[in-house]
Scaffold this active site. Structure first.
Site, PDB file in Angstrom:
ATOM      1  NE  ARG A   7      -1.681   1.708   3.665  1.00  0.00           N
ATOM      2  CZ  ARG A   7      -1.183   2.928   3.898  1.00  0.00           C
ATOM      3  NH1 ARG A   7      -1.489   3.930   3.103  1.00  0.00           N
ATOM      4  NH2 ARG A   7      -0.370   3.146   4.923  1.00  0.00           N
ATOM      5  CB  VAL A   8       1.810   3.985  -1.959  1.00  0.00           C
ATOM      6  CG1 VAL A   8       3.120   3.219  -1.990  1.00  0.00           C
ATOM      7  CG2 VAL A   8       1.044   3.781  -3.250  1.00  0.00           C
ATOM      8  CB  SER A   9      -0.651   7.593   1.332  1.00  0.00           C
ATOM      9  OG  SER A   9      -0.253   6.918   2.494  1.00  0.00           O
ATOM     10  CB  SER A  10      -1.174   9.786  -2.933  1.00  0.00           C
ATOM     11  OG  SER A  10       0.212   9.899  -3.192  1.00  0.00           O
ATOM     12  CD  GLN A  13       2.948   8.057  -1.365  1.00  0.00           C
ATOM     13  OE1 GLN A  13       1.934   7.434  -1.103  1.00  0.00           O
ATOM     14  NE2 GLN A  13       3.754   8.554  -0.440  1.00  0.00           N
TER      15      GLN A  13
END
Length: 193
Positions: A7-10, A13
């Site tokens: 997972r990345v936040s945006s 990324q």
């Protein structure tokens, strides 16, 4: 089966670093998403938890990819264990539920709490910095994306026209797919708010 959660936040990324490390760790199936970790309502996380089978091992690059709060972390770990699966973290060697070790449970609670504390302190420092910048007249908020001459200039013009015609904020934001904050900043810039 060894399954990876990435997972990345945006959207801006990328997940290459995590994916490379998780492949090297032997992961065969990847659940990958670009979404905030502030809650557990993440489609790929939910799919991973639903598809877990007894004996599976879930590997994450680091604990922060899985959860930002201790409560959510403990809930996720419990759900993984309920399915007869285990969890390991590449970044935190102490996070390994493949063996029934009470020390792992203890450390999970301690370090999960520390991660949550750090997140809270970071947000507090950010708020304090913004307040100081506002007082000094240096903080203008997030950059307004809907600007004249920009790619979204037509949306800006349409939003202003509709607002002047009396259309609701909800209608304008939904129809033009812009955020409420963006619309209000645009109207403020135009002297309409």
């Amino acid at each position: 089966m060894i399954k990876a959660y990435i997972r990345v936040s945006s959207e801006s990324q990328n997940t290459v670093r995590q994916k490379k490390a998780l492949k090297a760790a032997g992961c065969e199936v990847f659940y990958e998403e670009k979404v905030s970790g502030k809650n557990t309502e993440r489609p790929e996380l939910q799919r991973l938890l639903a598809e877990l089978e007894e004996g599976d091992i879930v590997i994450v690059h680091e604990i922060s990819r899985l959860s930002r709060s201790v409560k959510d972390l403990i809930d996720i770990v419990d759900r993984i264990k309920e399915r007869g699966a285990c969890l390991k973290s590449l970044g935190e060697s102490w996070l390994d539920t493949t063996s029934d070790n009470p020390m792992n449970e203890f450390l999970l609670n301690i370090f999960g709490s520390l991660a949550q504390l750090e997140r809270g302190l970071t947000l507090k420092r950010q708020r304090e910095g913004i307040e100081i910048a506002k007082k000094e007249g240096k903080f203008k908020g997030r950059k307004l994306e809907v600007v004249e001459g920009g790619k979204k200039a037509e949306k800006a013009a349409q939003a202003i026209d509709w607002y002047k015609e009396g259309k609701s904020v909800r209608y304008i934001t939904k129809t033009l797919s812009i955020g409420t904050g963006t619309l209000y900043r645009l109207l403020e810039r135009e002297g309409l708010k």
